[in-house]
Design a protein around this motif. Structure first.
Motif, PDB file in Angstrom:
ATOM      1  N   GLY A  47     -56.898 -12.245  89.529  1.00  0.00           N
ATOM      2  CA  GLY A  47     -55.991 -11.105  89.005  1.00  0.00           C
ATOM      3  C   GLY A  47     -54.809 -11.228  89.592  1.00  0.00           C
ATOM      4  O   GLY A  47     -53.909 -10.402  89.576  1.00  0.00           O
ATOM      5  N   MET A  48     -54.306 -12.406  89.843  1.00  0.00           N
ATOM      6  CA  MET A  48     -52.810 -12.629  90.495  1.00  0.00           C
ATOM      7  C   MET A  48     -52.040 -13.184  89.461  1.00  0.00           C
ATOM      8  O   MET A  48     -52.302 -13.862  88.559  1.00  0.00           O
ATOM      9  N   TYR A  49     -50.635 -12.606  89.624  1.00  0.00           N
ATOM     10  CA  TYR A  49     -49.612 -13.133  88.782  1.00  0.00           C
ATOM     11  C   TYR A  49     -48.443 -13.122  89.524  1.00  0.00           C
ATOM     12  O   TYR A  49     -48.262 -12.221  90.186  1.00  0.00           O
ATOM     13  N   ARG A  50     -47.764 -14.422  89.631  1.00  0.00           N
ATOM     14  CA  ARG A  50     -46.723 -14.729  90.414  1.00  0.00           C
ATOM     15  C   ARG A  50     -46.801 -14.195  91.830  1.00  0.00           C
ATOM     16  O   ARG A  50     -45.863 -13.574  92.435  1.00  0.00           O
ATOM     17  N   GLY A  51     -47.968 -14.193  92.446  1.00  0.00           N
ATOM     18  CA  GLY A  51     -48.142 -13.825  94.034  1.00  0.00           C
ATOM     19  C   GLY A  51     -48.561 -12.506  94.301  1.00  0.00           C
ATOM     20  O   GLY A  51     -48.508 -12.267  95.401  1.00  0.00           O
ATOM     21  N   ARG A  52     -48.700 -11.841  93.394  1.00  0.00           N
ATOM     22  CA  ARG A  52     -49.298 -10.249  93.441  1.00  0.00           C
ATOM     23  C   ARG A  52     -50.192  -9.914  92.908  1.00  0.00           C
ATOM     24  O   ARG A  52     -50.479 -10.626  91.439  1.00  0.00           O
ATOM     25  N   GLN A  53     -51.013  -9.106  93.355  1.00  0.00           N
ATOM     26  CA  GLN A  53     -52.318  -8.576  92.641  1.00  0.00           C
ATOM     27  C   GLN A  53     -51.903  -7.787  91.361  1.00  0.00           C
ATOM     28  O   GLN A  53     -51.403  -6.623  91.528  1.00  0.00           O
ATOM     29  N   VAL A  54     -52.356  -8.040  90.266  1.00  0.00           N
ATOM     30  CA  VAL A  54     -52.148  -7.279  88.986  1.00  0.00           C
ATOM     31  C   VAL A  54     -53.483  -6.661  88.548  1.00  0.00           C
ATOM     32  O   VAL A  54     -53.486  -5.455  88.086  1.00  0.00           O
ATOM     33  N   LEU A  55     -54.516  -7.414  88.496  1.00  0.00           N
ATOM     34  CA  LEU A  55     -55.858  -6.873  88.197  1.00  0.00           C
ATOM     35  C   LEU A  55     -56.732  -6.858  89.253  1.00  0.00           C
ATOM     36  O   LEU A  55     -56.594  -7.644  90.408  1.00  0.00           O
ATOM     37  N   LYS A  56     -57.877  -6.129  89.057  1.00  0.00           N
ATOM     38  CA  LYS A  56     -59.064  -6.386  90.024  1.00  0.00           C
ATOM     39  C   LYS A  56     -59.461  -7.658  89.768  1.00  0.00           C
ATOM     40  O   LYS A  56     -59.918  -7.974  88.831  1.00  0.00           O
ATOM     41  N   ALA A  57     -60.138  -8.255  91.026  1.00  0.00           N
ATOM     42  CA  ALA A  57     -60.573  -9.541  90.827  1.00  0.00           C
ATOM     43  C   ALA A  57     -62.094  -9.391  90.285  1.00  0.00           C
ATOM     44  O   ALA A  57     -62.900  -8.454  90.771  1.00  0.00           O
ATOM     45  N   GLU A  58     -62.499 -10.704  89.263  1.00  0.00           N
ATOM     46  CA  GLU A  58     -63.757 -10.460  89.019  1.00  0.00           C
ATOM     47  C   GLU A  58     -64.745 -10.942  90.183  1.00  0.00           C
ATOM     48  O   GLU A  58     -64.565 -11.795  90.747  1.00  0.00           O
ATOM     49  N   ASP A  59     -65.839 -10.377  90.017  1.00  0.00           N
ATOM     50  CA  ASP A  59     -66.938 -10.951  91.033  1.00  0.00           C
ATOM     51  C   ASP A  59     -67.975 -12.123  90.325  1.00  0.00           C
ATOM     52  O   ASP A  59     -68.238 -11.998  89.235  1.00  0.00           O
TER      53      ASP A  59
END
Length: 59
Positions: A47-59
């Motif tokens: 869920g990362m884009y350019r070093g920042r969290q954009v989406l919740k990570a999938e499990d």
């Protein structure tokens, strides 16, 4: 109706079509996870884009 005044040779036709070839999609290795992803796209697993969290990570 438009009709060409002279025949276009096979060579000239081929030169015009030389740029119509489809290229393979580009993938880059993600710095954090090491997985392949498309450039300028969100990494869906983390869920990362350019070093920042954009989406919740999938499990």
């Amino acid at each position: 109706m438009a009709v060409p005044k002279s025949k276009i040779s096979n060579s000239r036709r081929g030169m015009r079509r030389a740029h119509d070839k489809l290229s393979n999609p580009t993938y880059v290795e993600d710095k954090d996870s090491g997985e392949l992803r498309r450039p300028h796209h969100i990494d869906l697993k983390s869920g990362m884009y350019r070093g920042r969290q954009v989406l919740k990570a999938e499990d």
